[in-house]
Design a protein around this motif. Structure first.
Motif, short mmCIF file in Angstrom:
data_model
loop_
_atom_site.label_atom_id
_atom_site.label_comp_id
_atom_site.label_asym_id
_atom_site.label_seq_id
_atom_site.Cartn_x
_atom_site.Cartn_y
_atom_site.Cartn_z
N SER A 29 4.51 7.09 0.69
CA SER A 29 3.07 6.87 0.76
C SER A 29 2.64 6.10 2.00
CB SER A 29 2.59 6.11 -0.49
OG SER A 29 3.24 4.85 -0.60
N ASN A 30 3.60 5.41 2.65
CA ASN A 30 3.29 4.63 3.84
C ASN A 30 3.69 5.34 5.13
OD1 ASN A 30 2.27 2.32 2.41
ND2 ASN A 30 4.38 1.86 1.83
N LYS A 241 -11.21 2.55 1.65
CA LYS A 241 -9.95 3.22 1.30
C LYS A 241 -9.97 3.61 -0.17
CE LYS A 241 -5.88 2.07 2.61
NZ LYS A 241 -4.62 1.31 2.82
N SER A 243 -7.53 3.89 -2.26
CA SER A 243 -6.68 3.01 -3.08
C SER A 243 -7.38 1.69 -3.38
CB SER A 243 -5.34 2.77 -2.38
OG SER A 243 -5.53 2.25 -1.08
N ASP A 244 -8.12 1.15 -2.40
CA ASP A 244 -8.84 -0.11 -2.63
C ASP A 244 -10.00 0.07 -3.60
OD1 ASP A 244 -7.15 -1.39 -0.85
OD2 ASP A 244 -8.52 -1.22 0.85
N SER A 247 -8.61 0.51 -7.08
CA SER A 247 -8.10 -0.77 -7.58
C SER A 247 -9.24 -1.63 -8.11
CB SER A 247 -7.36 -1.51 -6.46
OG SER A 247 -6.91 -2.77 -6.89
N SER A 267 -6.29 5.46 -11.38
CA SER A 267 -5.48 5.98 -10.27
C SER A 267 -4.85 7.33 -10.62
CB SER A 267 -4.39 4.97 -9.88
OG SER A 267 -3.51 4.71 -10.95
N LYS A 271 -5.68 10.63 -8.42
CA LYS A 271 -4.57 11.32 -7.75
C LYS A 271 -4.59 12.81 -8.08
CE LYS A 271 -1.26 7.51 -7.27
NZ LYS A 271 0.04 6.95 -7.71
N ASP A 319 1.06 10.26 -3.93
CA ASP A 319 0.99 8.90 -3.38
C ASP A 319 0.52 8.91 -1.94
OD1 ASP A 319 1.83 7.83 -5.77
OD2 ASP A 319 3.92 7.55 -5.16
N PHE A 322 -3.27 9.51 -1.99
CA PHE A 322 -3.95 8.34 -2.56
C PHE A 322 -3.99 7.18 -1.56
CE2 PHE A 322 -3.96 4.54 -5.39
CZ PHE A 322 -5.15 4.79 -6.06
N THR A 323 -2.91 6.99 -0.82
CA THR A 323 -2.77 5.84 0.08
C THR A 323 -3.38 6.09 1.46
OG1 THR A 323 -0.69 5.34 -1.05
CG2 THR A 323 -1.10 4.17 0.99
N LYS A 326 -9.76 7.91 2.69
CA LYS A 326 -10.88 6.98 2.56
C LYS A 326 -12.18 7.76 2.35
CE LYS A 326 -11.97 6.83 7.52
NZ LYS A 326 -12.22 5.97 8.70
#
Length: 358
Positions: A29-30, A241, A243-244, A247, A267, A271, A319, A322-323, A326
Motif C-alpha cells: 500500500s506504500n 486523502k 484513508s484520512d 478514519s 474502510s 475499499k 490497500d 485506499f492508501t 484522495k
C-alpha cells in the motif's frame, strides 16, 4: 514523427521496462515492492491498430511476433532503451514531445504507436507464471504513471453529484444570493460555513444520478450514505486523502454501527467501492459487477520502478487504492454543484465526488 505527452511515453516505457525485467514485483500500500511476491513473465501482449504484438523469450532474446513476422532482439537492448527513455522522461517539461531514438527502436519491430489500441480496455496484457498454483494466467493492466501528472480514478460529472436538503430553514432570496455570491478560493467550504451560520444544515437526500445510486447500492446498500458523509467532511475540513477521511468518519460512526468488536465497517465498504471503480464501474452506466479486461494496475514510480497491483492479489490491490487516492474539487460551474437552489419548494445544495491518485 511520433509525438506524445508524458503519459503516452510512459506507456512505451512500461512496455520496454516490463519486457526487460522479465518479472513483475507486487507492491504494497506504500508503493514498496514485496520481495517475496514475484511473478516471472512468460510473455507480454500489446494490441495496436496494426495487430497484436507478442513478446516472449528464448534465453536472452526477446521474440517479437506480429501477424506472420518474427523479430529477435536481445533483452539487453530493451534494458538500454528503457533506461534511455526514463532519462528523457525526467528531462522533458513540454506538453508533447518526440523522442526519435525510441521511435526508431520501436519501429524496428514494426510498432508505430505510443498507446495501446483505444478500443482495448487493457493497456497491456501479461502472461505470468504463478509459482503458488503452477498456472500461467493472462492478466490485464492499466498503466498508472507517476512520471506525468496524477491520474483520476473517478472523473467528476453531474452523475457524481450528491444532493443535500437544507432542512428547517427558510432562507430569504437575499440570503440565498449572498451565499451563492461567495467566490473565495475555498468557496464551497465558505458557502457551507455561511449556511451553518444562518442555522442551516446539510441533510443527505440522494445521489443526483439514479444509475450511480443503484450502482452504489449494488456494491453495498450503505455506500450512498457513507460517501455523503465523506463528502461533507472533505468540503468542511482540511482532509482530502481517502484513508484520512475514512478514519475520521469511522471515529464519528455516523451510521451507528456496533464497533465494540472493531469491525472495519467504513474502510471495508470504501475499499470495495474503490476496487469496483478501478475494475470498470462508471457512474453513468449500469454496473453488473462483471469485471472488464483490466484486472489491475502497473504503477510506474517516479524513479522508474514498476509495481504490479492486480485483483489476482486482492488485498494488496485494495490497500493500494485506499492508501493512494484522495478527493478533489472539480469545477463547480461545469458540474453544477455548490450553490443553494430550490426544487419542489425545498432548498437543496449539491456536492460533487471526484477521486484522484496522489
Amino acid at each position: 514523427m511520433l509525438a506524445g505527452n508524458k503519459g503516452e511515453w510512459s506507456e512505451v516505457y512500461t512496455l520496454l521496462k516490463v519486457i526487460a525485467d522479465k518479472q513483475l514485483f507486487a507492491g504494497d500500500s506504500n508503493l514498496n515492492k514485496i520481495e517475496s511476491l514475484i511473478f516471472p513473465i512468460i510473455k507480454v501482449l500489446r494490441d495496436e491498430s496494426n495487430g497484436t504484438f507478442e513478446f516472449s523469450y528464448n534465453k536472452d532474446l526477446v521474440i517479437v511476433k506480429n501477424n506472420n513476422e518474427e523479430i529477435r532482439i536481445s533483452v539487453n537492448e530493451f534494458q538500454k532503451q528503457a533506461h534511455f527513455l526514463l532519462s528523457k522522461l525526467k528531462e522533458k517539461t513540454s506538453a508533447t514531445f518526440s523522442i526519435p531514438e525510441i521511435e526508431k527502436f520501436i519501429n524496428s519491430f514494426n510498432s508505430h504507436s505510443l498507446k495501446a489500441k483505444s478500443s482495448v480496455k487493457s493497456d497491456i496484457k501479461i502472461v505470468i507464471h504463478d509459482q503458488r498454483t503452477s498456472t500461467n494466467p493472462e492478466l490485464g493492466f492499466s498503466i498508472k504513471s507517476q512520471l506525468g501528472g496524477a491520474s483520476t480514478l473517478l472523473n467528476a460529472g453531474k452523475t457524481t453529484n450528491f444532493i443535500y436538503k437544507l432542512n428547517k430553514v427558510n432562507f430569504t432570496t437575499k440570503q440565498i444570493t449572498q451565499i451563492n455570491a461567495i467566490d473565495t478560493r475555498s468557496k464551497i467550504k465558505d458557502r457551507i460555513e455561511k449556511i451553518k451560520e444562518l442555522k442551516g444544515k446539510l441533510q443527505f437526500y440522494k445521489p443526483e444520478s439514479s444509475v450511480f445510486e443503484n450502482n452504489l447500492i449494488l456494491i453495498d446498500s450503505s455506500l450512498p450514505n457513507i460517501i455523503s458523509e465523506i463528502l461533507v467532511l472533505f468540503f468542511t475540513s482540511n482532509l482530502s486523502k481517502i484513508s484520512d477521511l475514512v478514519s475520521e468518519i469511522s471515529e464519528k460512526n455516523p451510521l451507528g454501527y456496533n464497533l465494540e468488536n472493531n469491525h472495519p465497517f467504513y474502510s471495508y465498504k470504501i475499499k470495495r467501492f474503490l476496487t469496483d471503480i478501478a475494475l470498470g464501474m462508471m457512474p453513468s452506466k449500469v454496473w453488473t459487477g462483471e469485471l472488464d479486461a483490466t484486472g489491475g494496475y502497473l504503477v510506474v514510480k517516479d524513479d522508474g520502478e514498476i509495481l504490479c497491483y492486480h485483483i489476482y492479489n486482492r488485498n494488496e490491490f485494495e490497500d493500494y487504492l485506499f492508501t493512494n487516492t484522495k478527493l478533489e474539487t472539480a469545477s463547480s460551474t461545469r458540474h453544477e454543484f455548490g450553490i443553494v437552489y430550490e426544487e419542489n419548494r425545498q432548498l437543496c445544495f449539491n456536492l460533487n465526488l471526484q477521486i484522484r491518485f496522489l
